[in-house]
Design a protein around this motif. Structure first.
Motif, mmCIF file in Angstrom:
data_model
loop_
_atom_site.group_PDB
_atom_site.id
_atom_site.type_symbol
_atom_site.label_atom_id
_atom_site.label_comp_id
_atom_site.label_asym_id
_atom_site.label_seq_id
_atom_site.Cartn_x
_atom_site.Cartn_y
_atom_site.Cartn_z
ATOM 1 N N SER A 1 -15.307 14.390 8.026
ATOM 2 C CA SER A 1 -14.138 14.437 8.916
ATOM 3 C C SER A 1 -13.423 13.090 8.958
ATOM 4 C CB SER A 1 -14.576 14.840 10.331
ATOM 5 O OG SER A 1 -15.569 13.929 10.818
ATOM 6 N N PRO A 2 -13.019 12.563 7.792
ATOM 7 C CA PRO A 2 -12.328 11.268 7.779
ATOM 8 C C PRO A 2 -10.962 11.369 8.455
ATOM 9 C CG PRO A 2 -12.179 12.288 5.629
ATOM 10 C CD PRO A 2 -13.107 13.152 6.442
ATOM 11 N N ASN A 3 -10.553 10.300 9.100
ATOM 12 C CA ASN A 3 -9.230 10.288 9.722
ATOM 13 C C ASN A 3 -8.349 9.157 9.189
ATOM 14 O OD1 ASN A 3 -10.542 8.149 10.914
ATOM 15 N ND2 ASN A 3 -10.135 8.754 13.031
ATOM 16 N N ALA A 4 -8.839 8.430 8.169
ATOM 17 C CA ALA A 4 -8.039 7.339 7.605
ATOM 18 C C ALA A 4 -8.520 6.993 6.209
ATOM 19 C CB ALA A 4 -8.121 6.096 8.504
ATOM 20 N N GLN A 5 -7.583 6.539 5.405
ATOM 21 C CA GLN A 5 -7.887 5.949 4.113
ATOM 22 C C GLN A 5 -7.872 4.434 4.308
ATOM 23 O OE1 GLN A 5 -8.622 7.478 1.144
ATOM 24 N NE2 GLN A 5 -8.566 9.466 2.181
ATOM 25 N N ILE A 6 -9.001 3.781 4.082
ATOM 26 C CA ILE A 6 -9.170 2.369 4.376
ATOM 27 C C ILE A 6 -9.174 1.558 3.086
ATOM 28 C CG2 ILE A 6 -10.653 0.635 5.454
ATOM 29 C CD1 ILE A 6 -9.433 2.707 7.394
ATOM 30 N N ALA A 7 -8.307 0.554 3.014
ATOM 31 C CA ALA A 7 -8.285 -0.326 1.847
ATOM 32 C C ALA A 7 -9.588 -1.100 1.763
ATOM 33 C CB ALA A 7 -7.114 -1.289 1.930
ATOM 34 N N SER A 8 -10.223 -1.069 0.599
ATOM 35 C CA SER A 8 -11.523 -1.729 0.455
ATOM 36 C C SER A 8 -11.555 -2.764 -0.668
ATOM 37 C CB SER A 8 -12.634 -0.696 0.231
ATOM 38 O OG SER A 8 -12.324 0.153 -0.863
ATOM 39 N N ASN A 9 -10.559 -2.728 -1.579
ATOM 40 C CA ASN A 9 -10.557 -3.717 -2.661
ATOM 41 C C ASN A 9 -9.217 -3.674 -3.391
ATOM 42 O OD1 ASN A 9 -11.587 -5.771 -4.224
ATOM 43 N ND2 ASN A 9 -12.711 -4.439 -5.606
ATOM 44 N N ALA B 1 0.824 -1.209 0.000
ATOM 45 C CA ALA B 1 0.000 0.000 0.000
ATOM 46 C C ALA B 1 0.858 1.258 0.000
ATOM 47 C CB ALA B 1 -0.925 -0.003 1.219
ATOM 48 N N LEU B 2 2.051 1.149 0.546
ATOM 49 C CA LEU B 2 2.951 2.296 0.582
ATOM 50 C C LEU B 2 3.636 2.517 -0.760
ATOM 51 C CD1 LEU B 2 4.335 4.450 2.402
ATOM 52 C CD2 LEU B 2 6.082 2.730 2.887
ATOM 53 N N VAL B 3 4.073 1.429 -1.409
ATOM 54 C CA VAL B 3 4.856 1.580 -2.639
ATOM 55 C C VAL B 3 4.011 1.548 -3.903
ATOM 56 C CG1 VAL B 3 6.932 0.651 -1.593
ATOM 57 C CG2 VAL B 3 5.363 -0.895 -2.743
ATOM 58 N N ASN B 4 2.813 0.989 -3.823
ATOM 59 C CA ASN B 4 1.965 0.890 -5.019
ATOM 60 C C ASN B 4 0.508 1.162 -4.661
ATOM 61 O OD1 ASN B 4 1.234 0.457 -7.658
ATOM 62 N ND2 ASN B 4 1.451 -1.764 -7.593
ATOM 63 N N PRO B 5 0.219 2.347 -4.127
ATOM 64 C CA PRO B 5 -1.139 2.631 -3.659
ATOM 65 C C PRO B 5 -2.188 2.621 -4.765
ATOM 66 C CG PRO B 5 0.185 4.633 -3.691
ATOM 67 C CD PRO B 5 1.131 3.492 -3.926
ATOM 68 N N SER B 6 -1.770 2.864 -6.006
ATOM 69 C CA SER B 6 -2.747 2.905 -7.100
ATOM 70 C C SER B 6 -3.345 1.534 -7.393
ATOM 71 C CB SER B 6 -2.101 3.468 -8.369
ATOM 72 O OG SER B 6 -1.043 2.634 -8.810
ATOM 73 N N SER B 7 -2.708 0.461 -6.879
ATOM 74 C CA SER B 7 -3.229 -0.885 -7.118
ATOM 75 C C SER B 7 -4.319 -1.272 -6.129
ATOM 76 C CB SER B 7 -2.092 -1.910 -7.044
ATOM 77 O OG SER B 7 -1.608 -2.030 -5.716
ATOM 78 N N ILE B 8 -4.601 -0.392 -5.170
ATOM 79 C CA ILE B 8 -5.578 -0.681 -4.118
ATOM 80 C C ILE B 8 -6.656 0.394 -4.123
ATOM 81 C CG2 ILE B 8 -5.906 -1.032 -1.635
ATOM 82 C CD1 ILE B 8 -2.957 -1.815 -1.448
ATOM 83 N N GLN B 9 -7.876 -0.024 -3.949
ATOM 84 C CA GLN B 9 -8.988 0.934 -3.830
ATOM 85 C C GLN B 9 -9.131 1.324 -2.368
ATOM 86 O OE1 GLN B 9 -12.724 -0.264 -5.658
ATOM 87 N NE2 GLN B 9 -13.881 0.776 -4.058
ATOM 88 N N PHE B 10 -9.154 2.629 -2.100
ATOM 89 C CA PHE B 10 -9.272 3.131 -0.735
ATOM 90 C C PHE B 10 -10.560 3.930 -0.574
ATOM 91 C CE2 PHE B 10 -4.697 2.561 -1.212
ATOM 92 C CZ PHE B 10 -4.358 1.949 -0.015
ATOM 93 N N THR B 11 -11.076 3.932 0.638
ATOM 94 C CA THR B 11 -12.251 4.716 0.980
ATOM 95 C C THR B 11 -11.929 5.570 2.199
ATOM 96 O OG1 THR B 11 -13.691 2.934 0.188
ATOM 97 C CG2 THR B 11 -14.700 4.637 1.582
ATOM 98 N N ALA B 12 -12.233 6.862 2.123
ATOM 99 C CA ALA B 12 -12.009 7.756 3.263
ATOM 100 C C ALA B 12 -13.078 7.486 4.320
ATOM 101 C CB ALA B 12 -12.061 9.213 2.812
ATOM 102 N N GLU B 13 -12.641 7.211 5.547
ATOM 103 C CA GLU B 13 -13.566 6.867 6.620
ATOM 104 C C GLU B 13 -13.196 7.609 7.902
ATOM 105 O OE1 GLU B 13 -16.208 5.136 6.184
ATOM 106 O OE2 GLU B 13 -15.877 3.508 4.754
#
Length: 307
Positions: free
Chosen positions: A281-289, A240-252
């Motif tokens: 007021s999201p405090n994290a980007q959460i991996a969802s897919n 997730a750190l080196v290739n974040p574009s490969s993961i779908q994130f949702t602000a939560e």
């Protein structure tokens, strides 16, 4: 883009030694050319032997230059079995000396050296969050020099108490309320990244170095201890750190449950998503897919086949 522009400076905070995903994640981080590993800190229970495990891995990787510092063995409100030997610990690891500089002091040394001309440091947290909670609580002036925390922990779209959070919910609560940008991969996605017996058999065909054999020994020790082959929980945090574009994130907007008899340690999303709203007021980007099969295949190739 030159090398300096794309390198990310990181510290890995880990409870290496039980589940095999920590040692696999550390090996993966060492293989990523876009990461500059500034150091490793250990957390939870026997942090001295965990530090010796990490030193052994780094020695086999030819990376004795990376400093390792033992952190807090106890949780913020719970005394833990700090003498308990991690299930992957080998006697050969006992010969490594452990630095007298604590994890907290190491964080202060690194983060105090930041200036406007030097990029901030990302912390990859793949264990309970006690060390980071102590840093945030005791050294709040250093928060500004943390680019982000990328963590493996929690479960956000199911009712599950995930290990790294439930081992120290109070620490997790401090981290999620710190204001530091957080990227989190939880059980919602990591449990779909199974490193199966089939993957292990392929890995064994290429176990032609002491490092690879150590990784497989750790997988075997975890299977003997738990009955499970590894799940790539922690390697996915590195990815997730080196290739974040490969993961779908949702602000939560995430809160950590601290009191419930059955729910203590759960990571709870705000109700916005259920109503089709985006949290204000999201405090994290959460991996969802993500493409789970592609990631698992990539990990196998990077760590065992291509190297």
């Amino acid at each position: 883009m030159n090398r300096q522009e794309i390198m990310k400076k990181i510290i890995i905070d880990t409870d290496i030694g039980d589940d095999a995903d920590d040692i696999l994640a550390l090996a993966y981080a060492l293989k990523c050319p876009r990461l500059e590993l500034l150091g490793v800190t250990t957390v939870f229970k026997n942090t001295l032997q965990r530090a010796q495990m990490a030193q052994h891995l780094l020695a086999l990787s030819g990376r004795e230059d990376v400093p390792i510092h033992a952190g807090e063995g106890h949780s913020l409100k719970t005394k833990n079995a700090v003498e308990e030997k991690p299930c992957q610990f080998q006697q050969v690891m006992a010969s490594y000396p452990v630095s007298s500089v604590s994890a907290l002091d190491f964080y202060e040394q690194v983060l105090s050296n930041k200036s406007a001309s030097i990029e901030k440091v990302s912390i990859v947290a793949i264990g309970p969050l006690t060390n980071l909670a102590q840093l945030i609580s005791q050294k709040p002036h250093l928060i500004k020099n943390i680019e982000q925390i990328v963590l493996m922990g929690g479960c956000y779209y199911r009712h599950v108490n995930e290990w790294n959070i439930v081992c120290d919910p109070e620490a997790a609560d401090i981290v999620f309320n710190s204001g530091i940008p957080i990227v989190a991969v939880g059980l919602d996605v990591t449990t779909k990244c199974q490193f199966t017996h089939h993957h292990l058999e392929q890995a064994k065909l290429h176990a032609d170095t002491p490092l690879k054999q150590l990784l497989l020994d750790s997988c075997d020790a975890w299977f003997e201890h738990s009955g499970f082959t590894p799940i790539l929980h922690d390697p996915l945090a590195i990815h997730a750190l080196v290739n974040p574009s490969s993961i779908q994130f949702t602000a939560e907007k995430i809160q950590v449950e601290l009191k419930g008899e059955h729910t203590r340690g759960m990571t709870v999303c705000s109700e916005d998503g259920i109503w089709g709203r985006v949290s204000d007021s999201p405090n994290a980007q959460i991996a969802s897919n993500l493409n789970y099969e592609e990631f698992t295949h990539h990990f196998l190739n990077e760590i065992f086949i291509q190297s």
